[in-house]
Design a protein around this motif. Structure first.
Motif, PDB file in Angstrom:
ATOM      1  N   ALA A  24      -0.148  -5.876   6.214  1.00 32.59           N
ATOM      2  CA  ALA A  24      -0.338  -5.120   4.968  1.00 32.59           C
ATOM      3  C   ALA A  24       0.952  -4.420   4.558  1.00 32.59           C
ATOM      4  O   ALA A  24       1.312  -4.400   3.375  1.00 32.59           O
ATOM      5  CB  ALA A  24      -1.467  -4.107   5.136  1.00 32.59           C
ATOM      6  N   SER A  25       1.675  -3.860   5.515  1.00 26.69           N
ATOM      7  CA  SER A  25       2.924  -3.165   5.207  1.00 26.69           C
ATOM      8  C   SER A  25       3.990  -4.139   4.728  1.00 26.69           C
ATOM      9  O   SER A  25       4.723  -3.856   3.778  1.00 26.69           O
ATOM     10  CB  SER A  25       3.417  -2.383   6.426  1.00 26.69           C
ATOM     11  OG  SER A  25       2.502  -1.351   6.715  1.00 26.69           O
ATOM     12  N   PHE A  28       3.272  -5.060   1.151  1.00 24.43           N
ATOM     13  CA  PHE A  28       3.624  -3.963   0.245  1.00 24.43           C
ATOM     14  C   PHE A  28       5.130  -3.905   0.022  1.00 24.43           C
ATOM     15  O   PHE A  28       5.600  -3.873  -1.118  1.00 24.43           O
ATOM     16  CB  PHE A  28       3.117  -2.637   0.812  1.00 24.43           C
ATOM     17  CG  PHE A  28       3.470  -1.446  -0.035  1.00 24.43           C
ATOM     18  CD1 PHE A  28       2.679  -1.079  -1.106  1.00 24.43           C
ATOM     19  CD2 PHE A  28       4.603  -0.694   0.247  1.00 24.43           C
ATOM     20  CE1 PHE A  28       3.003   0.018  -1.894  1.00 24.43           C
ATOM     21  CE2 PHE A  28       4.936   0.409  -0.539  1.00 24.43           C
ATOM     22  CZ  PHE A  28       4.126   0.760  -1.614  1.00 24.43           C
ATOM     23  N   TYR A  29       5.919  -3.875   1.077  1.00 20.42           N
ATOM     24  CA  TYR A  29       7.368  -3.723   0.926  1.00 20.42           C
ATOM     25  C   TYR A  29       8.032  -4.976   0.381  1.00 20.42           C
ATOM     26  O   TYR A  29       9.059  -4.900  -0.301  1.00 20.42           O
ATOM     27  CB  TYR A  29       8.001  -3.220   2.225  1.00 20.42           C
ATOM     28  CG  TYR A  29       7.677  -1.757   2.422  1.00 20.42           C
ATOM     29  CD1 TYR A  29       8.279  -0.788   1.616  1.00 20.42           C
ATOM     30  CD2 TYR A  29       6.731  -1.346   3.345  1.00 20.42           C
ATOM     31  CE1 TYR A  29       7.947   0.549   1.739  1.00 20.42           C
ATOM     32  CE2 TYR A  29       6.398   0.000   3.482  1.00 20.42           C
ATOM     33  CZ  TYR A  29       7.006   0.930   2.677  1.00 20.42           C
ATOM     34  OH  TYR A  29       6.685   2.261   2.781  1.00 20.42           O
ATOM     35  N   VAL A  99       1.802  -2.921  -8.086  1.00 16.96           N
ATOM     36  CA  VAL A  99       1.380  -2.280  -6.833  1.00 16.96           C
ATOM     37  C   VAL A  99      -0.118  -1.975  -6.887  1.00 16.96           C
ATOM     38  O   VAL A  99      -0.853  -2.243  -5.925  1.00 16.96           O
ATOM     39  CB  VAL A  99       2.218  -1.012  -6.571  1.00 16.96           C
ATOM     40  CG1 VAL A  99       1.614  -0.156  -5.477  1.00 16.96           C
ATOM     41  CG2 VAL A  99       3.656  -1.387  -6.221  1.00 16.96           C
ATOM     42  N   HIS A 104      -3.109  -1.287  -3.827  1.00 17.72           N
ATOM     43  CA  HIS A 104      -2.565  -0.054  -3.262  1.00 17.72           C
ATOM     44  C   HIS A 104      -2.912   1.131  -4.165  1.00 17.72           C
ATOM     45  O   HIS A 104      -3.337   0.961  -5.298  1.00 17.72           O
ATOM     46  CB  HIS A 104      -1.050  -0.182  -3.079  1.00 17.72           C
ATOM     47  CG  HIS A 104      -0.692  -1.327  -2.197  1.00 17.72           C
ATOM     48  ND1 HIS A 104      -0.880  -1.312  -0.831  1.00 17.72           N
ATOM     49  CD2 HIS A 104      -0.186  -2.550  -2.490  1.00 17.72           C
ATOM     50  CE1 HIS A 104      -0.495  -2.460  -0.327  1.00 17.72           C
ATOM     51  NE2 HIS A 104      -0.076  -3.236  -1.305  1.00 17.72           N
ATOM     52  N   THR A 105      -2.710   2.332  -3.655  1.00 21.82           N
ATOM     53  CA  THR A 105      -3.051   3.541  -4.404  1.00 21.82           C
ATOM     54  C   THR A 105      -1.790   4.200  -4.958  1.00 21.82           C
ATOM     55  O   THR A 105      -0.672   3.876  -4.550  1.00 21.82           O
ATOM     56  CB  THR A 105      -3.801   4.547  -3.522  1.00 21.82           C
ATOM     57  OG1 THR A 105      -2.966   4.924  -2.425  1.00 21.82           O
ATOM     58  CG2 THR A 105      -5.101   3.955  -2.999  1.00 21.82           C
ATOM     59  N   VAL A 122       3.736   5.812  -5.639  1.00 17.93           N
ATOM     60  CA  VAL A 122       2.667   4.986  -5.096  1.00 17.93           C
ATOM     61  C   VAL A 122       2.603   5.228  -3.592  1.00 17.93           C
ATOM     62  O   VAL A 122       3.466   5.908  -3.029  1.00 17.93           O
ATOM     63  CB  VAL A 122       2.910   3.490  -5.411  1.00 17.93           C
ATOM     64  CG1 VAL A 122       2.857   3.246  -6.911  1.00 17.93           C
ATOM     65  CG2 VAL A 122       4.243   3.009  -4.843  1.00 17.93           C
ATOM     66  N   HIS A 123       1.572   4.688  -2.943  1.00 12.39           N
ATOM     67  CA  HIS A 123       1.427   4.844  -1.486  1.00 12.39           C
ATOM     68  C   HIS A 123       1.465   3.492  -0.798  1.00 12.39           C
ATOM     69  O   HIS A 123       0.849   2.537  -1.283  1.00 12.39           O
ATOM     70  CB  HIS A 123       0.101   5.526  -1.138  1.00 12.39           C
ATOM     71  CG  HIS A 123       0.039   6.926  -1.600  1.00 12.39           C
ATOM     72  ND1 HIS A 123      -1.055   7.449  -2.237  1.00 12.39           N
ATOM     73  CD2 HIS A 123       0.939   7.939  -1.530  1.00 12.39           C
ATOM     74  CE1 HIS A 123      -0.833   8.714  -2.541  1.00 12.39           C
ATOM     75  NE2 HIS A 123       0.370   9.030  -2.124  1.00 12.39           N
ATOM     76  N   ASP A 124       2.155   3.445   0.337  1.00  8.36           N
ATOM     77  CA  ASP A 124       2.108   2.230   1.146  1.00  8.36           C
ATOM     78  C   ASP A 124       0.795   2.224   1.929  1.00  8.36           C
ATOM     79  O   ASP A 124       0.003   3.178   1.828  1.00  8.36           O
ATOM     80  CB  ASP A 124       3.358   2.101   2.024  1.00  8.36           C
ATOM     81  CG  ASP A 124       3.381   2.989   3.257  1.00  8.36           C
ATOM     82  OD1 ASP A 124       2.421   3.745   3.513  1.00  8.36           O
ATOM     83  OD2 ASP A 124       4.395   2.929   3.973  1.00  8.36           O
ATOM     84  N   PRO A 125       0.509   1.172   2.700  1.00  9.27           N
ATOM     85  CA  PRO A 125      -0.779   1.102   3.390  1.00  9.27           C
ATOM     86  C   PRO A 125      -1.052   2.249   4.374  1.00  9.27           C
ATOM     87  O   PRO A 125      -2.205   2.495   4.723  1.00  9.27           O
ATOM     88  CB  PRO A 125      -0.709  -0.237   4.137  1.00  9.27           C
ATOM     89  CG  PRO A 125       0.188  -1.068   3.288  1.00  9.27           C
ATOM     90  CD  PRO A 125       1.232  -0.101   2.799  1.00  9.27           C
ATOM     91  N   ASP A 126      -0.013   2.969   4.821  1.00 11.95           N
ATOM     92  CA  ASP A 126      -0.208   4.087   5.743  1.00 11.95           C
ATOM     93  C   ASP A 126      -0.177   5.439   5.056  1.00 11.95           C
ATOM     94  O   ASP A 126      -0.164   6.474   5.713  1.00 11.95           O
ATOM     95  CB  ASP A 126       0.852   4.035   6.849  1.00 11.95           C
ATOM     96  CG  ASP A 126       0.607   2.859   7.770  1.00 11.95           C
ATOM     97  OD1 ASP A 126      -0.400   2.885   8.495  1.00 11.95           O
ATOM     98  OD2 ASP A 126       1.405   1.905   7.744  1.00 11.95           O
TER      99      ASP A 126
END
Length: 138
Positions: A24-25, A28-29, A99, A104-105, A122-126
């Motif tokens: 997931a990370s 995202f990146y 995103v 993602h949130t 925005v927020h990454d998965p963590d």
């Protein structure tokens, strides 16, 4: 007694995040333009080269616990803040929407900040805050 002096000056070399879900990370990146090796989703540690010679690393929680058995993630999330410079104010909006579309949130919708930038968070998965920004008048 004076502490010993290092023989050379340390050089800032790496930004590292501990992640709960490597796949997931990475997704995202990668969405934000970082390049990781293909098939890295099952790796315990991955790195991407950054401009200027810095490196960006992701380590799984299990990797950290392999050498620090009592390690626990910080309570409340938000472990670090990162910022990505976009090519234009419109790119901030486009990337923000991409995103969100990827599931993602977000914390802050894009806005024209008083300090002269189009800015969003925005927020990454963590749950780490990731700023997206572009200069309004480049």
């Amino acid at each position: 007694m004076t502490p010993p002096t290092p023989r050379s000056t340390p050089r800032f070399d790496l930004i590292g995040l501990v992640v709960s879900d490597m796949a997931a990370s990475l997704a995202f990146y990668r969405l934000l333009g970082l390049e990781f090796a293909e098939g890295a989703e099952s790796a315990p540690h991955v790195e991407a080269a950054l401009p200027g010679g810095l490196r960006f690393a992701l380590d799984t929680e299990d990797t950290i616990r392999s050498f620090h058995p009592g390690w626990q993630p910080p309570a409340g999330g938000g472990r670090v803040a990162l910022a990505f410079l976009c090519g234009s104010p419109a790119d901030v909006d486009t990337l923000y929407e991409a995103v969100l579309a990827a599931g993602h949130t977000a914390e802050l919708k894009p806005f024209d900040a008083p300090w002269g930038m189009r800015y969003a968070v925005v927020h990454d998965p963590d749950g780490n805050a990731v700023d997206l920004f572009a200069h309004l008048n480049p």
